[in-house]
Every structure is written in structure tokens, then in C-alpha cells.
Design a protein around this motif. Structure first.
Motif, PDB file in Angstrom:
ATOM      1  N   ASP A  65       6.034   2.070  12.829  1.00  0.00           N
ATOM      2  CA  ASP A  65       6.476   1.030  12.206  1.00  0.00           C
ATOM      3  C   ASP A  65       6.720  -0.519  12.119  1.00  0.00           C
ATOM      4  O   ASP A  65       8.286  -1.345  11.952  1.00  0.00           O
ATOM      5  CB  ASP A  65       8.747   1.761  12.410  1.00  0.00           C
ATOM      6  N   SER A 101      12.333  -5.263   0.181  1.00  0.00           N
ATOM      7  CA  SER A 101      11.906  -3.957   0.066  1.00  0.00           C
ATOM      8  C   SER A 101      11.495  -2.802   1.661  1.00  0.00           C
ATOM      9  O   SER A 101      10.508  -3.655   1.435  1.00  0.00           O
ATOM     10  CB  SER A 101      11.964  -3.532  -1.199  1.00  0.00           C
ATOM     11  N   GLY A 102      12.254  -2.603   2.061  1.00  0.00           N
ATOM     12  CA  GLY A 102      11.596  -1.975   3.283  1.00  0.00           C
ATOM     13  C   GLY A 102      11.669  -2.030   4.667  1.00  0.00           C
ATOM     14  O   GLY A 102      11.109  -1.741   5.480  1.00  0.00           O
ATOM     15  N   LYS A 109      13.759  -3.675   7.604  1.00  0.00           N
ATOM     16  CA  LYS A 109      15.436  -2.964   8.606  1.00  0.00           C
ATOM     17  C   LYS A 109      15.237  -3.853   9.542  1.00  0.00           C
ATOM     18  O   LYS A 109      17.015  -4.424   9.052  1.00  0.00           O
ATOM     19  CB  LYS A 109      14.503  -1.982   8.764  1.00  0.00           C
ATOM     20  N   THR A 155      10.064  -1.797   9.546  1.00  0.00           N
ATOM     21  CA  THR A 155      10.593  -0.670   8.361  1.00  0.00           C
ATOM     22  C   THR A 155      11.509  -0.196   8.621  1.00  0.00           C
ATOM     23  O   THR A 155      11.545   0.366   9.698  1.00  0.00           O
ATOM     24  CB  THR A 155       9.063  -0.450   7.987  1.00  0.00           C
ATOM     25  N   GLN A 156      11.935   0.101   7.277  1.00  0.00           N
ATOM     26  CA  GLN A 156      12.504   1.544   7.233  1.00  0.00           C
ATOM     27  C   GLN A 156      12.406   2.924   7.364  1.00  0.00           C
ATOM     28  O   GLN A 156      11.010   2.299   7.872  1.00  0.00           O
ATOM     29  CB  GLN A 156      13.110   1.050   5.470  1.00  0.00           C
ATOM     30  N   GLU A 216       9.303   5.107   5.678  1.00  0.00           N
ATOM     31  CA  GLU A 216       8.619   3.858   4.431  1.00  0.00           C
ATOM     32  C   GLU A 216       7.528   3.952   6.071  1.00  0.00           C
ATOM     33  O   GLU A 216       7.018   3.708   6.544  1.00  0.00           O
ATOM     34  CB  GLU A 216       9.163   2.387   4.261  1.00  0.00           C
ATOM     35  N   GLU A 217       6.112   3.668   4.719  1.00  0.00           N
ATOM     36  CA  GLU A 217       5.191   3.567   5.132  1.00  0.00           C
ATOM     37  C   GLU A 217       4.968   2.632   5.698  1.00  0.00           C
ATOM     38  O   GLU A 217       4.952   1.252   4.811  1.00  0.00           O
ATOM     39  CB  GLU A 217       4.390   3.784   3.704  1.00  0.00           C
ATOM     40  N   VAL A 244       4.512  -1.245   3.056  1.00  0.00           N
ATOM     41  CA  VAL A 244       5.276  -2.366   3.509  1.00  0.00           C
ATOM     42  C   VAL A 244       4.553  -3.490   3.465  1.00  0.00           C
ATOM     43  O   VAL A 244       5.398  -4.300   2.688  1.00  0.00           O
ATOM     44  CB  VAL A 244       6.241  -1.566   4.212  1.00  0.00           C
TER      45      VAL A 244
END
Length: 368
Positions: free
Chosen positions: A23, A54-55, A57, A186-187, A190-191, A195
Motif C-alpha cells: 500500500d 483520492s485514495g 490515506k 493508500t487507503q 484501494e488498488e 491510486v
């Protein structure tokens, strides 16, 4: 042995990338090495763009420079990183870089001229004297207090590096709002590749660059691993080529041995033929024998090869740590090697076996 060592290198690198997690995103200026040697740079504004994407974290920036360390009237040149003192961002950096504290503490909010040093500073090889918590060291002519040491990573540049608060780094190196590189997480769910594509799009817009003309790179641990895999495949091919030379030499040795055996057993061949042995049976006898020579050599070679690979792993672990070599015995490879050794032996014995099968029994019985 060579193939096992190559696989051991690949295993170690795969473990390193797995420890990063899937991630993470690494954003770097194009053409440089972790923020150095590039005409481009990342900035705090880029970090804010990434944090809003977006995506994403969490995202944090790092400074990265080559600097002069001075202690005990001796000088050492090594890397220094400026890292965030925010607990979450600092934890993200530690996870992404696989750093673990061995002694003392990490930098935190309110720290100014405080430094965390790599493992090598606890040894006496850099300054002829090991450093301890509370010691003072000069970095770029600024005095810093040592507050902690990292565990051994196994990479000399990392084990000989220092880590200071990002605000202090900006002051010491007069870097303004420039960052060496940015790490993002990434969140959950999420891919990372998707992202990364969104992040690239947002950065292109913010930096006003066209697609295909980006002055930055975004990489995931998976992409790093794929790039290393290509290099390791080339290394494996080279190692197999070197092993192939030894197989050729071994095959010639078996061939010479079998020719000698044919000469020494000429009378035996004559007796076999006089008793009714066919040419194909005589040839099969010598082919199996040469195959067994190859198999015997393969067994000895496999034992010695595994032992050498394990010894090399031990030396690497003691010298630089476990990060670069992780040997796992592939028994399918061992079995394939033994079968291949038998086949090489048989192939090497074809010419001598054929020579034996073609001998005239009368002449063979007369041979002294």
C-alpha cells in the motif's frame, strides 16, 4: 551452488519488498536517486496535492542529502535524511524504509538539533570510537545531540546515515520547501496502481506538465520488485552460463575416463561378445556406467554446493546482515540437478561406448 545463490539473492530482495507492504507509493524527481542528482525537485506544494488525492490515506516528505559528519577529530561522509516528527508520518517512514530502533528514541515534536544514527556509528570503524546516547556530533558544522541508534539494516549507506527532524534539515541544508522524495500510503482496499495513476494525474495538473513529459516518477513496491526481477533474471542467466562451462569440462573428463575404461577392459569386452553379448548391450553397459559417473559427481557436487551456499549466507549475515541473501534449498532443483548430471554422464559416454560396442571380439581377446 551458483543457481542457489542467485535464488537466495532473489528471495532476500522479495522479502525486503514484501516488508514494505503493497500500500505504499514512492514519488521521486525524475532522473535522480532518491532526490539527488536531478535537475528537478519535489516541494511541499506537491506533498499537499498528494495528500488531497483520492485514495491516499497518509503522505509525508523527506529530505535527502550527502553530508559531512565530524566526531573524535575525524570526518566521515554519508547520507542524512530529514524526516517528519509527526508520529503517524514518522511511523510511515519507518515502515517504508524498514527502520527499527535499537537504542534510545526517534525524533519527535519539539526536537531541534537531535539526531538518530545508523548501526555503524555504534561501532569503532567510522571514528575509531563508538558513539553513545547523549554524545555530540557535528553534521555540516552544526552540533547535534545523539538520541538514538537504528538496528542493523545490512546496507552500508543506510547503516552509516543519520536522521534529523525535517525542519532542522531545511535549516541546515537551506533547502527551502524542496523535498527529496515523498512516501504515500493508500487507503485500505484501494488498488495502489490505480491510486498511483490518479496521483500522477493530479501532479501533472499541479506542475503543469503534459502526459509523457512528467518530471517525476511514481513507483510502488510491486514495480520496484518487477524491475529488480529483470536484473536478477539476467544474473541467473550469467550464473547458469558459468555453470555450463563447468558441465562442459566435467563432460570431457567423463569422456576421457570412459575411453580409458574401454582400453583397460578390451579383453572383458571380447569375452562378453564371445559369450553372445550384442553391440547394443555392450554400448548400454558403458552408457549406464558413464551415467553413474555423472550421477556420483552430481551427488558430491550437490552436497558441496549446498554447503558452500549456506556458508556464503552465514558470511553475508555476519558481515552485512540478512538483508541481501536468504538461502532456501530447492529440493526439486537438487533432484533436477542429479538427473541432469546422469544425462550429461550418459551423453559424455556415447562416443566411448560406441567405440567399445564396435570392437572385434577376436582382436579384443588377443589384446594385452
Amino acid at each position: 551452488s551458483l543457481i542457489t545463490l542467485g535464488q537466495g539473492l532473489e528471495n532476500a530482495i522479495e522479502q525486503q519488498f514484501s516488508s514494505l507492504g503493497k500500500d505504499k507509493l514512492f514519488i521521486l524527481p525524475k532522473g535522480g536517486f532518491w532526490g539527488m542528482g536531478s535537475s528537478e525537485s519535489l516541494t511541499e506544494d506537491d506533498l499537499k496535492v498528494i495528500q488531497r488525492t483520492s485514495g491516499i490515506k497518509l503522505a509525508t516528505g523527506m529530505g535527502y542529502s550527502y553530508a559531512r559528519y565530524e566526531y573524535n577529530d575525524l570526518i566521515h561522509y554519508g547520507f542524512v535524511s530529514g524526516i517528519s516528527t509527526d508520529p503517524e508520518e514518522r511511523a510511515l517512514v519507518g515502515e517504508a524504509q524498514t527502520w527499527h530502533m535499537a537504542d534510545g528514541r526517534n525524533v519527535r515534536n519539539g526536537d531541534k538539533y537531535k539526531i538518530v544514527l545508523g548501526y555503524e556509528f555504534t561501532q569503532s570503524n567510522l571514528f575509531e570510537k563508538s558513539l553513545e546516547i547523549g554524545d555530540k556530533i557535528l553534521l555540516h558544522d552544526y552540533e547535534f545531540k545523539v538520541i538514538g541508534f537504528l538496528d542493523k539494516i545490512g546496507s552500508p549507506p543506510d547503516d552509516q546515515a543519520g536522521f534529523i527532524p525535517l525542519d532542522t534539515y531545511t535549516e541546515v541544508f537551506d533547502s527551502g520547501d524542496e523535498l527529496g522524495f515523498i512516501i504515500a500510503q493508500t487507503q485500505p482496499g484501494e488498488e495502489p496502481l490505480l491510486v498511483a495513476a490518479d496521483t500522477e494525474k493530479e501532479l501533472r495538473k499541479a506542475r503543469d506538465v503534459k502526459e509523457g513529459e512528467e518530471d517525476f516518477d511514481i513507483q510502488t513496491p510491486e514495480q520496484f520488485a518487477e524491475a529488480f526481477a529483470i536484473i536478477l533474471d539476467i544474473v541467473q542467466i550469467v550464473l547458469i552460463g558459468i555453470a555450463g562451462i563447468s558441465l562442459l569440462v566435467g563432460g570431457i573428463g567423463i569422456m576421457n575416463t570412459m575411453y580409458t575404461a574401454v582400453l583397460e577392459r578390451t579383453r572383458e569386452i571380447g569375452i562378453l561378445k564371445a559369450l553372445g553379448a550384442r553391440n547394443s548391450q555392450v554400448m548400454a553397459l558403458f552408457l549406464v556406467e558413464s551415467g553413474l559417473y555423472g550421477l556420483g559427481g552430481g551427488i558430491v557436487g550437490a552436497i558441496v554446493g549446498i554447503g558452500f551456499a549456506k556458508l556464503t549466507e552465514l558470511v553475508f549475515t555476519l558481515a552485512v546482515g540478512p538483508a541481501f541473501l536468504s538461502i532456501k534449498i530447492d529440493w526439486l532443483l537438487v533432484g533436477g540437478t542429479l538427473l541432469f548430471s546422469f544425462i550429461i554422464g550418459c551423453l559424455s559416454g556415447i562416443a566411448p561406448a560406441r567405440s567399445a560396442s564396435k570392437q572385434n571380439p577376436v582382436d579384443s581377446l588377443r589384446y594385452e
